[in-house]
Design an enzyme around this catalytic site. Structure first.
Site, mmCIF file in Angstrom:
data_model
loop_
_atom_site.group_PDB
_atom_site.id
_atom_site.type_symbol
_atom_site.label_atom_id
_atom_site.label_comp_id
_atom_site.label_asym_id
_atom_site.label_seq_id
_atom_site.Cartn_x
_atom_site.Cartn_y
_atom_site.Cartn_z
ATOM 1 N N SER A 169 0.848 -1.201 0.000
ATOM 2 C CA SER A 169 0.000 0.000 0.000
ATOM 3 C C SER A 169 0.881 1.248 0.000
ATOM 4 O O SER A 169 2.094 1.152 0.248
ATOM 5 C CB SER A 169 -0.887 0.013 1.251
ATOM 6 O OG SER A 169 -0.081 0.228 2.396
ATOM 7 N N SER B 198 -11.230 -9.033 6.073
ATOM 8 C CA SER B 198 -10.773 -9.672 7.304
ATOM 9 C C SER B 198 -11.972 -10.155 8.112
ATOM 10 O O SER B 198 -13.049 -9.540 8.086
ATOM 11 C CB SER B 198 -9.943 -8.686 8.142
ATOM 12 O OG SER B 198 -8.608 -8.676 7.665
ATOM 13 N N ASP C 255 -1.479 -1.820 -3.850
ATOM 14 C CA ASP C 255 -2.803 -1.772 -3.229
ATOM 15 C C ASP C 255 -3.259 -0.316 -3.108
ATOM 16 O O ASP C 255 -2.517 0.529 -2.575
ATOM 17 C CB ASP C 255 -2.677 -2.411 -1.834
ATOM 18 C CG ASP C 255 -4.009 -2.705 -1.177
ATOM 19 O OD1 ASP C 255 -5.009 -2.878 -1.894
ATOM 20 O OD2 ASP C 255 -4.040 -2.779 0.075
ATOM 21 N N ASP D 119 -5.735 -7.920 5.460
ATOM 22 C CA ASP D 119 -4.618 -7.239 6.114
ATOM 23 C C ASP D 119 -4.853 -7.175 7.623
ATOM 24 O O ASP D 119 -4.019 -7.601 8.426
ATOM 25 C CB ASP D 119 -4.470 -5.825 5.531
ATOM 26 C CG ASP D 119 -3.206 -5.126 6.015
ATOM 27 O OD1 ASP D 119 -2.401 -5.755 6.723
ATOM 28 O OD2 ASP D 119 -3.017 -3.937 5.702
ATOM 29 N N SER D 120 -6.028 -6.692 8.023
ATOM 30 C CA SER D 120 -6.282 -6.481 9.461
ATOM 31 C C SER D 120 -6.152 -7.764 10.276
ATOM 32 O O SER D 120 -5.630 -7.738 11.401
ATOM 33 C CB SER D 120 -7.689 -5.898 9.666
ATOM 34 O OG SER D 120 -7.779 -4.642 9.064
ATOM 35 N N HIS E 160 -12.826 -1.651 5.428
ATOM 36 C CA HIS E 160 -11.456 -1.820 5.925
ATOM 37 C C HIS E 160 -11.393 -1.738 7.449
ATOM 38 O O HIS E 160 -12.237 -1.108 8.073
ATOM 39 C CB HIS E 160 -10.541 -0.757 5.312
ATOM 40 C CG HIS E 160 -10.322 -0.945 3.839
ATOM 41 N ND1 HIS E 160 -10.957 -0.181 2.893
ATOM 42 C CD2 HIS E 160 -9.569 -1.835 3.159
ATOM 43 C CE1 HIS E 160 -10.578 -0.582 1.684
ATOM 44 N NE2 HIS E 160 -9.742 -1.589 1.814
ATOM 45 N N GLY E 161 -10.393 -2.386 8.016
ATOM 46 C CA GLY E 161 -10.141 -2.276 9.449
ATOM 47 C C GLY E 161 -10.802 -3.368 10.274
ATOM 48 O O GLY E 161 -11.362 -4.325 9.740
ATOM 49 N N ASN F 236 -8.821 -9.612 -0.280
ATOM 50 C CA ASN F 236 -7.783 -8.815 0.393
ATOM 51 C C ASN F 236 -7.889 -8.945 1.905
ATOM 52 O O ASN F 236 -8.950 -8.661 2.484
ATOM 53 C CB ASN F 236 -7.970 -7.329 0.048
ATOM 54 C CG ASN F 236 -7.532 -6.991 -1.348
ATOM 55 O OD1 ASN F 236 -7.360 -7.869 -2.191
ATOM 56 N ND2 ASN F 236 -7.347 -5.705 -1.595
HETATM 57 O O1 G3H Z 1 -6.690 -1.215 2.444
HETATM 58 C C1 G3H Z 1 -5.869 -0.918 3.279
HETATM 59 C C2 G3H Z 1 -4.790 -1.897 3.643
HETATM 60 O O2 G3H Z 1 -5.153 -2.598 4.806
HETATM 61 C C3 G3H Z 1 -3.479 -1.197 3.802
HETATM 62 O O3 G3H Z 1 -3.479 -0.464 4.963
HETATM 63 O O4 G3H Z 1 -2.788 1.823 4.266
HETATM 64 O O5 G3H Z 1 -2.528 1.073 6.632
HETATM 65 O O6 G3H Z 1 -1.047 0.134 4.831
HETATM 66 P P1 G3H Z 1 -2.390 0.729 5.165
HETATM 67 P P1 13P Z 2 -9.014 -5.599 5.859
HETATM 68 O O1 13P Z 2 -8.834 -4.337 6.633
HETATM 69 O O2 13P Z 2 -10.394 -6.154 6.072
HETATM 70 O O3 13P Z 2 -7.972 -6.621 6.175
HETATM 71 O O4 13P Z 2 -8.890 -5.254 4.292
HETATM 72 C C1 13P Z 2 -7.635 -5.165 3.681
HETATM 73 C C2 13P Z 2 -7.710 -4.586 2.306
HETATM 74 O O5 13P Z 2 -8.746 -4.440 1.698
HETATM 75 C C3 13P Z 2 -6.429 -4.200 1.680
HETATM 76 O O6 13P Z 2 -6.628 -3.563 0.456
HETATM 77 ZN ZN ZN Z 3 -8.457 -2.403 0.399
#
Ligand code: G3H
Ligand code: 13P
Ligand code: ZN
Length: 331
Positions: A57, A236, A94, A278-279, A190-191, A276
């Site tokens: 990202s 997530s 991303d 990440d969280s 997200h999150g 996707n």
């Molecule tokens: O969509 C967002 C991803 O979880 C990336 O998060 O911008 O904190 O790296 P970040």
């Molecule tokens: P989460 O916050 O649900 O993990 O989503 C991650 C994401 O969409 C990264 O692009």
């Molecule tokens: Zn995303």
């Protein structure tokens, strides 16, 4: 001098998505910002024989330095060989928000980019996405666009409310831009706080159950662009055992709720071919680190707390590949 991903042994997402749609599974797209995340992702995907999309990202570029991150990804192909099983690896930007950022990634070894024009007007989103596609396709790099807005934080952009993707927009967007895949908004965000408790119901054990994803919207989209690769961001599941561990050892996560795994499993059998996450990885690492700090307060070697965090992350991603996305065994 420009570097092509092909010289690095990476692949674009085209063939992976074609197979994923045909085989009714989804390719994992995991974000990385540091060495331990990279190790965990690659070890998990090699051990489960899963293709993988490594996501970077803008936030990751700012945190870890873009040059260092892309050079880590260049090492990924050699590392998986050392681990003993070659898997297809995509290096993906991303939430790219400008043409210049996408171009920089394409010129420096990325095999796939997302241009997220979802916060612009429909017309401006088309124009920006088309410009990125034209440049990317000259280099055989695949492009993900987005229609509809996810609530939550996407890098520096914060959206309080989600706007579902309008099925009537997708054909025009896909045809006019030439994108290779489309991220849509059907209720994910997200999150770690994807729903407010008041949006949820409770099951017989009193556990909060979030509202289901809008599969009706996905179905309408599929009818308009049959077989076209769809991407789900914000996927997530916020495993409650991690939330409990974090809070037990001094954390303060409140009302952390994610997308139930069965919903993602269902999406993966449909035209959703990239999911996707990440969280969940952040939660897994934080839970492991907090536990180590609480149980071994005299420890100060970062390897002694980042190591267990990496191992927990690997375990989580193996579970996702095997039990949620069904990408295990597809490499
Ligand atoms: O969509 C967002 C991803 O979880 C990336 O998060 O911008 O904190 O790296 P970040
Ligand atoms: P989460 O916050 O649900 O993990 O989503 C991650 C994401 O969409 C990264 O692009
Ligand atoms: Zn995303």
């Amino acid at each position: 001098m420009a570097v092509s991903y092909k010289d690095l042994g990476l692949v674009n997402s085209r063939e992976l998505f074609r197979k994923a749609i045909e085989g009714k599974y989804a390719i994992p797209a995991y974000n990385f910002n540091n060495l331990e995340q990279m190790q965990a992702i690659l070890q998990a995907c090699v051990e489960t024989k899963s293709p993988v999309i490594l996501q970077v990202s803008s936030g990751a570029r700012k945190y870890a330095n873009a040059t260092l991150l892309r050079n880590m990804a260049r090492g990924a192909v050699e590392y998986v060989k050392e681990l003993g099983y070659e898997i297809p690896i995509v290096l993906h930007l991303d939430h790219g928000d400008t043409f210049e950022l996408c171009k920089d990634c394409i010129d420096n070894g990325f095999s796939s980019v997302m241009i997220d024009g979802s916060h612009h007007s429909f017309e401006d989103n088309i124009e920006l996405t088309k410009k990125v596609v034209e440049y990317a396709h000259k280099h055989d790099v695949t492009v993900e666009g987005e229609l509809g807005v996810l609530a939550g934080i996407e890098d520096d952009v914060v959206a309080a409310q989600s706007t579902y993707t309008k099925p009537e927009d997708v054909e025009e967007f896909v045809n006019k831009t030439g994108v290779d895949s489309l991220a849509i908004s059907i209720g994910t965000s997200h999150g770690a706080n994807k729903f407010k408790p008041e949006q949820c119901t409770r099951d017989e054990n009193g556990i909060l159950v979030p509202p289901p994803l809008r599969f009706d919207i996905l179905e309408q989209i599929e009818k308009r662009i049959p077989g076209f690769p769809i991407v789900l961001h914000g996927s997530s599941s916020v495993p409650q055992q991690y939330v409990a561990t974090i809070n037990k050892y001094g954390g303060a996560l409140k009302d952390a709720i994610g997308i139930p795994e069965d919903q993602l499993r269902k999406a993966a059998t449909l035209s959703v071919c990239k999911i996707n996450i990440d969280s969940d990885g952040r939660l897994a690492m934080t839970a492991a680190i907090r536990e180590t700090f609480a149980k071994q307060p005299a420890e100060f070697d970062p390897r002694k707390y980042l190591g267990p965090a990496r191992d927990e992350l690997k375990k989580l991603y193996m579970h996702k590949n095997i039990n949620v996305l069904s990408s295990a065994g597809k490499a």
